[in-house]
Design a protein around this motif. Structure first.
Motif, PDB file in Angstrom:
ATOM      1  N   ILE A   1       0.886  -1.241  -0.051  1.00 56.54           N
ATOM      2  CA  ILE A   1      -0.140  -0.099   0.101  1.00 56.54           C
ATOM      3  C   ILE A   1       0.906   1.176  -0.068  1.00 56.54           C
ATOM      4  O   ILE A   1       0.797   2.275  -0.715  1.00 56.54           O
ATOM      5  CB  ILE A   1      -0.920   0.007   1.208  1.00 56.54           C
ATOM      6  CG1 ILE A   1      -2.138  -1.023   0.915  1.00 56.54           C
ATOM      7  CG2 ILE A   1      -1.751   1.510   1.452  1.00 56.54           C
ATOM      8  CD1 ILE A   1      -2.561  -1.182   2.205  1.00 56.54           C
ATOM      9  N   MET A   2       1.976   1.201   0.856  1.00 54.85           N
ATOM     10  CA  MET A   2       2.868   2.555   1.002  1.00 54.85           C
ATOM     11  C   MET A   2       3.388   2.731  -0.471  1.00 54.85           C
ATOM     12  O   MET A   2       3.466   3.827  -1.030  1.00 54.85           O
ATOM     13  CB  MET A   2       3.882   2.354   2.112  1.00 54.85           C
ATOM     14  CG  MET A   2       3.021   2.383   3.329  1.00 54.85           C
ATOM     15  SD  MET A   2       4.077   2.109   4.857  1.00 54.85           S
ATOM     16  CE  MET A   2       5.650   1.577   4.488  1.00 54.85           C
ATOM     17  N   ASP A   3       3.921   1.624  -0.972  1.00 55.10           N
ATOM     18  CA  ASP A   3       4.612   1.977  -2.193  1.00 55.10           C
ATOM     19  C   ASP A   3       3.785   2.237  -3.594  1.00 55.10           C
ATOM     20  O   ASP A   3       4.130   3.238  -4.120  1.00 55.10           O
ATOM     21  CB  ASP A   3       5.169   0.515  -2.874  1.00 55.10           C
ATOM     22  CG  ASP A   3       6.495   0.262  -2.236  1.00 55.10           C
ATOM     23  OD1 ASP A   3       7.064   0.870  -1.323  1.00 55.10           O
ATOM     24  OD2 ASP A   3       6.903  -0.982  -2.123  1.00 55.10           O
TER      25      ASP A   3
ATOM     26  N   GLU B   1     -16.151   1.564   9.851  1.00 55.14           N
ATOM     27  CA  GLU B   1     -16.477   0.847  10.925  1.00 55.14           C
ATOM     28  C   GLU B   1     -15.191  -0.218  11.120  1.00 55.14           C
ATOM     29  O   GLU B   1     -15.444  -1.139  11.876  1.00 55.14           O
ATOM     30  CB  GLU B   1     -17.690   0.121  11.097  1.00 55.14           C
ATOM     31  CG  GLU B   1     -18.869   1.010  10.976  1.00 55.14           C
ATOM     32  CD  GLU B   1     -19.851   1.044  12.248  1.00 55.14           C
ATOM     33  OE1 GLU B   1     -19.725   0.307  13.218  1.00 55.14           O
ATOM     34  OE2 GLU B   1     -20.632   2.119  12.037  1.00 55.14           O
ATOM     35  N   ASP B   2     -14.186   0.000  10.244  1.00 55.03           N
ATOM     36  CA  ASP B   2     -12.972  -0.826  10.337  1.00 55.03           C
ATOM     37  C   ASP B   2     -11.911  -0.221  10.873  1.00 55.03           C
ATOM     38  O   ASP B   2     -10.973   0.921  10.497  1.00 55.03           O
ATOM     39  CB  ASP B   2     -12.581  -1.037   8.836  1.00 55.03           C
ATOM     40  CG  ASP B   2     -11.736  -2.295   8.872  1.00 55.03           C
ATOM     41  OD1 ASP B   2     -10.799  -2.167   9.429  1.00 55.03           O
ATOM     42  OD2 ASP B   2     -11.821  -3.251   7.954  1.00 55.03           O
ATOM     43  N   ASP B   3     -11.291  -0.718  12.333  1.00 49.14           N
ATOM     44  CA  ASP B   3     -10.390  -0.081  12.986  1.00 49.14           C
ATOM     45  C   ASP B   3      -8.941   0.074  12.175  1.00 49.14           C
ATOM     46  O   ASP B   3      -8.339   1.170  12.258  1.00 49.14           O
ATOM     47  CB  ASP B   3     -10.174  -0.902  14.220  1.00 49.14           C
ATOM     48  CG  ASP B   3     -11.245  -0.591  15.325  1.00 49.14           C
ATOM     49  OD1 ASP B   3     -12.173   0.332  15.222  1.00 49.14           O
ATOM     50  OD2 ASP B   3     -11.381  -1.410  16.077  1.00 49.14           O
ATOM     51  N   TRP B   4      -8.719  -0.617  11.665  1.00 51.00           N
ATOM     52  CA  TRP B   4      -7.549  -0.903  10.826  1.00 51.00           C
ATOM     53  C   TRP B   4      -7.467   0.156   9.611  1.00 51.00           C
ATOM     54  O   TRP B   4      -6.374   1.040   9.429  1.00 51.00           O
ATOM     55  CB  TRP B   4      -6.698  -2.080  10.565  1.00 51.00           C
ATOM     56  CG  TRP B   4      -7.108  -2.507   8.896  1.00 51.00           C
ATOM     57  CD1 TRP B   4      -8.264  -3.388   8.789  1.00 51.00           C
ATOM     58  CD2 TRP B   4      -6.661  -2.373   7.953  1.00 51.00           C
ATOM     59  NE1 TRP B   4      -8.268  -3.417   7.427  1.00 51.00           N
ATOM     60  CE2 TRP B   4      -7.232  -2.952   7.046  1.00 51.00           C
ATOM     61  CE3 TRP B   4      -5.304  -1.387   7.565  1.00 51.00           C
ATOM     62  CZ2 TRP B   4      -7.049  -2.680   5.342  1.00 51.00           C
ATOM     63  CZ3 TRP B   4      -5.277  -1.141   6.268  1.00 51.00           C
ATOM     64  CH2 TRP B   4      -5.835  -1.770   5.368  1.00 51.00           C
ATOM     65  N   GLN B   5      -8.347   0.373   9.071  1.00 56.23           N
ATOM     66  CA  GLN B   5      -8.333   1.358   7.918  1.00 56.23           C
ATOM     67  C   GLN B   5      -8.545   2.656   8.891  1.00 56.23           C
ATOM     68  O   GLN B   5      -7.877   3.610   8.138  1.00 56.23           O
ATOM     69  CB  GLN B   5      -9.685   1.077   6.998  1.00 56.23           C
ATOM     70  CG  GLN B   5      -9.639  -0.033   6.446  1.00 56.23           C
ATOM     71  CD  GLN B   5     -10.485  -0.223   5.053  1.00 56.23           C
ATOM     72  OE1 GLN B   5     -11.346   0.562   4.796  1.00 56.23           O
ATOM     73  NE2 GLN B   5     -10.250  -1.556   4.409  1.00 56.23           N
TER      74      GLN B   5
ATOM     75  N   THR C   1      -4.767   3.008  10.644  1.00 62.89           N
ATOM     76  CA  THR C   1      -3.606   2.615  10.161  1.00 62.89           C
ATOM     77  C   THR C   1      -3.372   3.355   8.557  1.00 62.89           C
ATOM     78  O   THR C   1      -2.425   3.641   8.349  1.00 62.89           O
ATOM     79  CB  THR C   1      -3.426   1.205   9.758  1.00 62.89           C
ATOM     80  OG1 THR C   1      -3.578   0.533  11.072  1.00 62.89           O
ATOM     81  CG2 THR C   1      -2.013   0.756   9.232  1.00 62.89           C
ATOM     82  N   LEU C   2      -4.542   3.579   7.991  1.00 63.99           N
ATOM     83  CA  LEU C   2      -4.481   3.996   6.533  1.00 63.99           C
ATOM     84  C   LEU C   2      -3.741   5.499   6.481  1.00 63.99           C
ATOM     85  O   LEU C   2      -2.937   5.835   5.923  1.00 63.99           O
ATOM     86  CB  LEU C   2      -5.768   4.068   5.749  1.00 63.99           C
ATOM     87  CG  LEU C   2      -6.029   3.001   5.163  1.00 63.99           C
ATOM     88  CD1 LEU C   2      -7.462   2.960   4.530  1.00 63.99           C
ATOM     89  CD2 LEU C   2      -4.828   2.699   4.221  1.00 63.99           C
ATOM     90  N   PRO C   3      -4.171   6.612   7.443  1.00 65.91           N
ATOM     91  CA  PRO C   3      -3.498   7.671   7.503  1.00 65.91           C
ATOM     92  C   PRO C   3      -2.085   7.719   7.933  1.00 65.91           C
ATOM     93  O   PRO C   3      -1.285   8.522   7.414  1.00 65.91           O
ATOM     94  CB  PRO C   3      -4.295   8.289   8.879  1.00 65.91           C
ATOM     95  CG  PRO C   3      -5.485   7.755   8.941  1.00 65.91           C
ATOM     96  CD  PRO C   3      -5.181   6.396   8.519  1.00 65.91           C
ATOM     97  N   ILE C   4      -1.687   6.529   8.627  1.00 67.92           N
ATOM     98  CA  ILE C   4      -0.221   6.542   8.949  1.00 67.92           C
ATOM     99  C   ILE C   4       0.411   6.066   7.440  1.00 67.92           C
ATOM    100  O   ILE C   4       1.487   6.245   7.234  1.00 67.92           O
ATOM    101  CB  ILE C   4      -0.007   5.523  10.041  1.00 67.92           C
ATOM    102  CG1 ILE C   4      -0.472   5.915  11.165  1.00 67.92           C
ATOM    103  CG2 ILE C   4       1.513   5.182  10.116  1.00 67.92           C
ATOM    104  CD1 ILE C   4      -0.832   4.911  12.289  1.00 67.92           C
ATOM    105  N   LEU C   5      -0.123   4.851   6.736  1.00 62.00           N
ATOM    106  CA  LEU C   5       0.583   4.515   5.503  1.00 62.00           C
ATOM    107  C   LEU C   5       0.522   5.395   4.463  1.00 62.00           C
ATOM    108  O   LEU C   5       1.238   5.363   3.668  1.00 62.00           O
ATOM    109  CB  LEU C   5      -0.370   3.199   5.093  1.00 62.00           C
ATOM    110  CG  LEU C   5      -0.323   2.116   5.952  1.00 62.00           C
ATOM    111  CD1 LEU C   5      -1.406   0.822   5.496  1.00 62.00           C
ATOM    112  CD2 LEU C   5       1.018   1.598   6.528  1.00 62.00           C
TER     113      LEU C   5
END
Length: 101
Positions: free
Chosen positions: A48-50, A70-74, A77-81
């Motif tokens: 994803i990052m690439d 409602e997805d915790d990882w999205q 984590t997505l803002p970080i990625l």
């Protein structure tokens, strides 16, 4: 689902294609849609990052990120990625939070 043990072995050709194709296209805005990605392991995060890095590097317009509400990882984590700590990226990015059907 993205579960890749060696992402560069399998995706390096795709990343190279993106490096060649994206600058040749007249793309005004980009949409990164993660709404069907229910799980992603750490190797998938690198993929994803690439891909995201190429989009931000090679395309000048705004980027809409569609993610599950409602997805915790999205949500976490997505803002970080996406590297939203970088002001230029944050300024170009908007989120659309989508409810699962």
């Amino acid at each position: 689902m993205v579960r890749i043990d060696n992402p560069y072995r399998y995706l390096s050709a795709l990343l190279q294609d993106l490096r060649e194709i994206l600058p040749k296209r007249e793309i005004q805005r980009s949409v990164l849609d993660f709404t069907e990605l229910e799980f992603c392991n750490s190797n998938g995060f690198y993929v994803i990052m690439d891909i995201v890095e190429l989009v931000y590097l090679l395309l000048p317009g705004p980027v809409l990120v569609r993610r599950l509400q409602e997805d915790d990882w999205q949500q976490e984590t997505l803002p970080i990625l996406l590297n939203l700590d970088e002001e230029t990226i944050a300024a170009r990015t908007t989120f659309e939070d989508v409810r699962e059907f």
